[in-house]
Design a protein around this motif. Structure first.
Motif, PDB file in Angstrom:
ATOM      1  N   MET A 145       0.841  -1.191   0.000  1.00 57.56           N
ATOM      2  CA  MET A 145       0.000   0.000   0.000  1.00 57.56           C
ATOM      3  C   MET A 145       0.878   1.244   0.000  1.00 57.56           C
ATOM      4  SD  MET A 145      -3.219   0.856   0.071  1.00 57.56           S
ATOM      5  CE  MET A 145      -4.261   2.275   0.398  1.00 57.56           C
ATOM      6  N   ILE A 146       0.697   2.144  -0.965  1.00 61.43           N
ATOM      7  CA  ILE A 146       1.491   3.361  -1.057  1.00 61.43           C
ATOM      8  C   ILE A 146       0.928   4.419  -0.117  1.00 61.43           C
ATOM      9  CG2 ILE A 146       2.244   5.237  -2.574  1.00 61.43           C
ATOM     10  CD1 ILE A 146       2.147   3.227  -4.874  1.00 61.43           C
ATOM     11  N   LYS A 147       1.790   4.967   0.725  1.00 62.12           N
ATOM     12  CA  LYS A 147       1.375   6.037   1.635  1.00 62.12           C
ATOM     13  C   LYS A 147       1.772   7.375   1.046  1.00 62.12           C
ATOM     14  CE  LYS A 147       1.627   3.314   5.897  1.00 62.12           C
ATOM     15  NZ  LYS A 147       2.238   3.206   7.250  1.00 62.12           N
ATOM     16  N   ILE A 148       0.828   8.298   0.948  1.00 60.54           N
ATOM     17  CA  ILE A 148       1.089   9.621   0.406  1.00 60.54           C
ATOM     18  C   ILE A 148       1.776  10.461   1.471  1.00 60.54           C
ATOM     19  CG2 ILE A 148       0.082  11.645  -0.687  1.00 60.54           C
ATOM     20  CD1 ILE A 148      -0.314   9.061  -2.270  1.00 60.54           C
ATOM     21  N   LYS A 149       2.990  10.910   1.187  1.00 61.75           N
ATOM     22  CA  LYS A 149       3.808  11.567   2.199  1.00 61.75           C
ATOM     23  C   LYS A 149       3.631  13.082   2.249  1.00 61.75           C
ATOM     24  CE  LYS A 149       7.718   9.907   0.631  1.00 61.75           C
ATOM     25  NZ  LYS A 149       7.266   9.016  -0.447  1.00 61.75           N
ATOM     26  N   ASP A 150       3.511  13.720   1.095  1.00 59.34           N
ATOM     27  CA  ASP A 150       3.517  15.188   1.081  1.00 59.34           C
ATOM     28  C   ASP A 150       2.655  15.715  -0.058  1.00 59.34           C
ATOM     29  OD1 ASP A 150       5.025  14.827  -1.265  1.00 59.34           O
ATOM     30  OD2 ASP A 150       6.914  14.930  -0.165  1.00 59.34           O
ATOM     31  N   LYS A 151       2.597  17.054  -0.191  1.00 64.70           N
ATOM     32  CA  LYS A 151       1.724  17.661  -1.194  1.00 64.70           C
ATOM     33  C   LYS A 151       2.192  17.397  -2.619  1.00 64.70           C
ATOM     34  CE  LYS A 151       3.789  22.316  -0.967  1.00 64.70           C
ATOM     35  NZ  LYS A 151       3.496  23.740  -0.697  1.00 64.70           N
ATOM     36  N   LYS A 152       3.507  17.209  -2.810  1.00 63.68           N
ATOM     37  CA  LYS A 152       4.008  16.881  -4.157  1.00 63.68           C
ATOM     38  C   LYS A 152       3.438  15.540  -4.609  1.00 63.68           C
ATOM     39  CE  LYS A 152       8.407  17.536  -3.073  1.00 63.68           C
ATOM     40  NZ  LYS A 152       8.368  18.422  -1.886  1.00 63.68           N
ATOM     41  N   GLU A 153       3.478  14.581  -3.695  1.00 64.61           N
ATOM     42  CA  GLU A 153       2.957  13.250  -4.024  1.00 64.61           C
ATOM     43  C   GLU A 153       1.446  13.289  -4.255  1.00 64.61           C
ATOM     44  OE1 GLU A 153       3.858   8.700  -2.488  1.00 64.61           O
ATOM     45  OE2 GLU A 153       4.583  10.432  -1.344  1.00 64.61           O
ATOM     46  N   LYS A 154       0.749  14.094  -3.463  1.00 62.45           N
ATOM     47  CA  LYS A 154      -0.703  14.249  -3.644  1.00 62.45           C
ATOM     48  C   LYS A 154      -1.005  14.846  -5.018  1.00 62.45           C
ATOM     49  CE  LYS A 154      -1.959  14.881   1.235  1.00 62.45           C
ATOM     50  NZ  LYS A 154      -2.447  15.848   2.242  1.00 62.45           N
ATOM     51  N   MET A 155      -0.229  15.857  -5.401  1.00 66.66           N
ATOM     52  CA  MET A 155      -0.434  16.503  -6.689  1.00 66.66           C
ATOM     53  C   MET A 155      -0.140  15.534  -7.835  1.00 66.66           C
ATOM     54  SD  MET A 155      -1.443  19.178  -8.255  1.00 66.66           S
ATOM     55  CE  MET A 155      -1.397  20.497  -7.042  1.00 66.66           C
ATOM     56  N   PHE A 156       0.928  14.761  -7.690  1.00 65.86           N
ATOM     57  CA  PHE A 156       1.286  13.781  -8.713  1.00 65.86           C
ATOM     58  C   PHE A 156       0.137  12.789  -8.928  1.00 65.86           C
ATOM     59  CE2 PHE A 156       2.725   9.362  -9.268  1.00 65.86           C
ATOM     60  CZ  PHE A 156       3.171   9.443 -10.574  1.00 65.86           C
ATOM     61  N   TRP A 157      -0.322  12.159  -7.849  1.00 62.68           N
ATOM     62  CA  TRP A 157      -1.403  11.181  -7.957  1.00 62.68           C
ATOM     63  C   TRP A 157      -2.687  11.834  -8.457  1.00 62.68           C
ATOM     64  CZ3 TRP A 157      -1.435   6.012  -7.823  1.00 62.68           C
ATOM     65  CH2 TRP A 157      -0.301   5.354  -7.314  1.00 62.68           C
ATOM     66  N   GLY A 158      -2.970  13.018  -7.924  1.00 63.72           N
ATOM     67  CA  GLY A 158      -4.201  13.703  -8.309  1.00 63.72           C
ATOM     68  C   GLY A 158      -4.254  14.018  -9.794  1.00 63.72           C
ATOM     69  N   LEU A 159      -3.145  14.519 -10.351  1.00 64.48           N
ATOM     70  CA  LEU A 159      -3.116  14.898 -11.765  1.00 64.48           C
ATOM     71  C   LEU A 159      -3.220  13.669 -12.663  1.00 64.48           C
ATOM     72  CD1 LEU A 159      -2.885  17.160 -13.808  1.00 64.48           C
ATOM     73  CD2 LEU A 159      -0.394  17.070 -13.592  1.00 64.48           C
ATOM     74  N   ARG A 160      -2.486  12.603 -12.311  1.00 67.46           N
ATOM     75  CA  ARG A 160      -2.532  11.394 -13.139  1.00 67.46           C
ATOM     76  C   ARG A 160      -3.927  10.767 -13.127  1.00 67.46           C
ATOM     77  NH1 ARG A 160       1.901  13.671 -13.608  1.00 67.46           N
ATOM     78  NH2 ARG A 160       3.651  12.669 -14.610  1.00 67.46           N
ATOM     79  N   ILE A 161      -4.521  10.691 -11.941  1.00 70.92           N
ATOM     80  CA  ILE A 161      -5.853  10.096 -11.834  1.00 70.92           C
ATOM     81  C   ILE A 161      -6.897  10.977 -12.523  1.00 70.92           C
ATOM     82  CG2 ILE A 161      -7.699   9.487 -10.202  1.00 70.92           C
ATOM     83  CD1 ILE A 161      -5.433   8.594  -8.279  1.00 70.92           C
ATOM     84  N   PHE A 162      -6.743  12.307 -12.408  1.00 72.83           N
ATOM     85  CA  PHE A 162      -7.663  13.234 -13.070  1.00 72.83           C
ATOM     86  C   PHE A 162      -7.664  13.002 -14.580  1.00 72.83           C
ATOM     87  CE2 PHE A 162      -7.940  17.245 -15.476  1.00 72.83           C
ATOM     88  CZ  PHE A 162      -9.263  17.571 -15.225  1.00 72.83           C
ATOM     89  N   LEU A 163      -6.484  12.862 -15.170  1.00 75.16           N
ATOM     90  CA  LEU A 163      -6.394  12.645 -16.616  1.00 75.16           C
ATOM     91  C   LEU A 163      -7.055  11.338 -17.025  1.00 75.16           C
ATOM     92  CD1 LEU A 163      -2.736  13.870 -17.258  1.00 75.16           C
ATOM     93  CD2 LEU A 163      -4.822  14.957 -18.069  1.00 75.16           C
ATOM     94  N   LEU A 164      -6.853  10.291 -16.236  1.00 73.53           N
ATOM     95  CA  LEU A 164      -7.491   9.011 -16.547  1.00 73.53           C
ATOM     96  C   LEU A 164      -9.014   9.108 -16.445  1.00 73.53           C
ATOM     97  CD1 LEU A 164      -5.229   6.306 -14.838  1.00 73.53           C
ATOM     98  CD2 LEU A 164      -5.429   6.818 -17.274  1.00 73.53           C
TER      99      LEU A 164
END
Length: 351
Positions: free
Chosen positions: A1-20
């Motif tokens: 299970m990947i744990k989101i550590k900081d806002k950079k990681e949140k932004m990364f996941w958020g943008l990729r999932i948003f595009l999908l």
């Protein structure tokens, strides 16, 4: 299970999932995902489905369509398989870059890369960057044989992977000269593994077309690629814009292409003492990229139309750029990224 550590990681996941999600919603509205057969994507999907069934497909290297084919046995869809491969590679890239960078702010450049859309559709950028990053990661960890395996895989993803092999080989021989010692077994395997893997596709072309480098001929004949000195390529860009009435999109794209190309050269020279191998690889790659342009008569578009996404597919830019340190520059980079997402989404959904 990947744990989101900081806002950079949140932004990364958020943008990729948003595009999908956007891609999925548009596909459901249209009742198909044919809009994802976008330029090169349709060629990779055709190779995955039917092999090299047409001569123009020989310009495209086989690893990416082969992976799509393998994934399709599980997911029963070539398009979903291609999207999933790039999504997985994109995730891996983020965490490799995180391990390699000394300044974590540099992760923002990957997150907000102007080619983020190409990491989310059926193109090779995400896979090729992953193989490049893994090659460097293991090379720096002194696991040269593992590194050479990823170099070989990068070559059968895109022919420019051969540049990575030559850059690392130069660094390898320099270290032998510097340290006055040599491991013959390791050197032999480091050379032969990439050559062995990388020669598979040229050998296939020799078997089919009696020409090891037939992909070069195909790029010229069917895809309007021509080799030009980069100054001439830039002049051709300007000529095209002037003769076609100053399209704002083309002016924007020419600016983006050449700004990132010049910045890439600058960055590679700047980091030479800090990381010689990254510098050599970056400079060799940019030289190759800026000598390969679209024929403006054949394509009726600017000569350097694909240049910025090639340059931003390079390893050194993500690991050594300080663009994201300055708040104003970081803001501009984010705006450029959003503009590109919007423009390429329009191309996907409307074009």
């Amino acid at each position: 299970m990947i744990k989101i550590k900081d806002k950079k990681e949140k932004m990364f996941w958020g943008l990729r999932i948003f595009l999908l999600i956007v891609i999925a919603i548009f596909g459901m509205i249209r009742h198909d995902f044919d809009f994802l057969k976008y330029y090169d994507a349709q060629c990779y999907l055709e190779i995955a489905k039917n092999g090299y069934s047409m001569e123009n497909l020989y310009a495209f290297f086989p690893l990416f369509p082969l992976l799509i084919k393998l994934f399709s046995f599980v997911f029963r869809s070539y398009i979903i398989s291609g999207l999933l491969i790039n999504f997985i590679c994109s995730i891996i890239n983020y965490y490799i870059i995180e391990k390699l960078v000394d300044d974590k702010n540099r992760l923002w450049l990957y997150i907000f890369s102007p080619i983020v859309i190409f990491f989310s559709i059926i193109y090779t950028e995400s896979l090729f960057l992953m193989l490049t990053l893994l090659s460097f990661y293991y090379y720096k960890k002194e696991k040269k044989i593992v590194s050479s395996l990823f170099i070989g895989l990068s070559i059968v993803t895109r022919n420019t992977g051969a540049i990575l092999f030559f850059a690392m080989l130069i660094d390898y021989f320099y270290n032998i000269y510097k340290n006055k010692k040599i491991n013959y077994k390791e050197l032999f395997l480091f050379i032969m593994i990439p050559i062995g893997i990388g020669s598979l596709y040229p050998l296939y072309l020799y078997y089919r077309m009696d020409n090891l480098l037939y992909f070069v001929d195909v790029q010229y004949i069917f895809w309007g690629r021509e080799s030009l000195f980069f100054v001439i390529g830039f002049i051709n860009d300007i000529k095209f814009i002037i003769t076609t009435g100053f399209s704002l999109f083309e002016v924007y794209l020419v600016g983006l292409n050449w700004i990132f190309t010049i910045y890439g050269f600058y960055l590679c020279i700047k980091i030479f003492k800090k990381d010689r191998i990254s510098s050599i690889y970056g400079i060799l790659s940019i030289i190759v990229f800026v000598s390969s342009f679209r024929d403006i008569v054949y394509w009726k578009t600017i000569a350097s139309i694909s240049l910025f996404r090639y340059v931003l597919g390079l390893y050194p830019i993500y690991l050594y750029s300080d663009l994201m340190k300055n708040k104003c520059v970081a803001f501009v980079v984010r705006i450029v990224c959003l503009c590109n997402i919007f423009l390429y989404m329009l191309g996907l959904f409307i074009g």
